[in-house]
Design a protein around this motif. Structure first.
Motif, PDB file in Angstrom:
ATOM      1  N   ASP A 131       0.841  -1.199   0.000  1.00 59.84           N
ATOM      2  CA  ASP A 131       0.000   0.000   0.000  1.00 59.84           C
ATOM      3  C   ASP A 131       0.879   1.252   0.000  1.00 59.84           C
ATOM      4  O   ASP A 131       2.076   1.188   0.308  1.00 59.84           O
ATOM      5  N   ARG A 186       4.140   3.377  -2.630  1.00 62.20           N
ATOM      6  CA  ARG A 186       3.642   2.009  -2.471  1.00 62.20           C
ATOM      7  C   ARG A 186       4.801   1.051  -2.163  1.00 62.20           C
ATOM      8  O   ARG A 186       5.751   0.953  -2.926  1.00 62.20           O
ATOM      9  N   THR A 208      -5.964   2.454   4.634  1.00 62.02           N
ATOM     10  CA  THR A 208      -6.496   3.248   3.524  1.00 62.02           C
ATOM     11  C   THR A 208      -7.730   2.625   2.893  1.00 62.02           C
ATOM     12  O   THR A 208      -8.471   3.305   2.188  1.00 62.02           O
ATOM     13  N   THR A 228      -7.432   0.481   0.585  1.00 60.70           N
ATOM     14  CA  THR A 228      -7.012   0.111  -0.776  1.00 60.70           C
ATOM     15  C   THR A 228      -5.798  -0.812  -0.773  1.00 60.70           C
ATOM     16  O   THR A 228      -5.165  -0.999  -1.804  1.00 60.70           O
ATOM     17  N   ALA A 229      -5.458  -1.366   0.386  1.00 62.51           N
ATOM     18  CA  ALA A 229      -4.267  -2.212   0.478  1.00 62.51           C
ATOM     19  C   ALA A 229      -4.464  -3.534  -0.267  1.00 62.51           C
ATOM     20  O   ALA A 229      -5.566  -4.086  -0.317  1.00 62.51           O
TER      21      ALA A 229
END
Length: 234
Positions: free
Chosen positions: A93, A100, A199, A201-202
């Motif tokens: 992430d 990232r 987040t 969105t990992a």
């Protein structure tokens, strides 16, 4: 004629002595709780061994330049940590404005009972994977052992100049069953996560006990504080 020796008669048991023999400490409802009874009222009280504000564990940082762990970037903890993990995740992430990367995030209770979170990335994550493999074949997980994390010095040469840095190396030893169960129960009863690193969105590689709230109900420090103060102590 010889007479048999007389055995002294045992004194009668007093009510207090009987109570001391028959009264046992109450069993807590969960393994991370300690139970006590008020002698006057007979009221049962349960107190948690661990302190945790959901979403806001203590932040333990690994300084790979100095080879030291610290608390919130200030209090030095030394080059080594030992703990039984409560929960963990390995994930990719973009967090903490670092781009990232592949990360390992481990949660544990320190010697004061405060729940902490510590992050690793890079070669340190690869070393953690090397620890997980033998645990798997021993039919164990990180939650079953005492993990020791040590900062190990490394050297590299860049543009003809030597530079030093540190990576985390991991080892383990068996943990006591009572300590394992206490942490297992705690992780089942509380959402173990850290708001600053979550987040939504990992890309998750593996996890255990990591349980952030749904994205539709984000927790904020003020909300968590209000809830913690409103509820009676466990």
């Amino acid at each position: 004629m010889a007479t048999a020796a007389k055995t002294p008669k045992a004194p009668a048991a007093t009510p207090n002595a009987v109570a001391a023999l028959t009264t046992t400490a109450p069993a807590p409802s969960r393994a991370y709780l300690t139970a006590s009874v008020d002698e006057a009222s007979g009221e049962l009280t349960e107190t948690s061994r661990f302190r945790y504000l959901p979403g806001h564990p203590r932040q333990v940082r690994f300084d790979a330049k100095a080879g030291q762990f610290n608390l919130n970037g200030m209090t030095q903890l030394g080059p080594e940590l030992r703990f039984i993990p409560l929960a963990w995740r390995i994930f990719s992430d973009d967090i903490l404005n670092m781009g990232r990367k592949l990360w390992a995030e481990l949660f544990y209770a320190d010697t004061q009972g405060a729940v902490c979170a510590v992050l690793f990335h890079g070669y340190s994550v690869e070393n953690l994977y090397r620890l997980i493999e033998p645990l798997f074949y021993d039919e164990l997980t990180l939650a079953d052992v005492v993990v020791t994390v040590r900062a190990v010095k490394k050297e590299t040469t860049k543009e003809g100049k030597k530079a030093t840095y540190y990576i985390a190396e991991f080892s383990y030893e068996p943990a006591e069953l009572a300590e394992i169960v206490a942490r297992r129960d705690f992780a089942q009863d509380f959402p173990i996560w850290r708001e600053e690193t979550h987040t939504g969105t990992a890309e998750l590689r593996t996890s255990h006990g990591y349980s952030p709230p749904p994205a539709t109900t984000p927790a904020r420090l003020e909300e968590a504080l209000t809830a913690a103060l409103a509820e009676p102590a466990a």
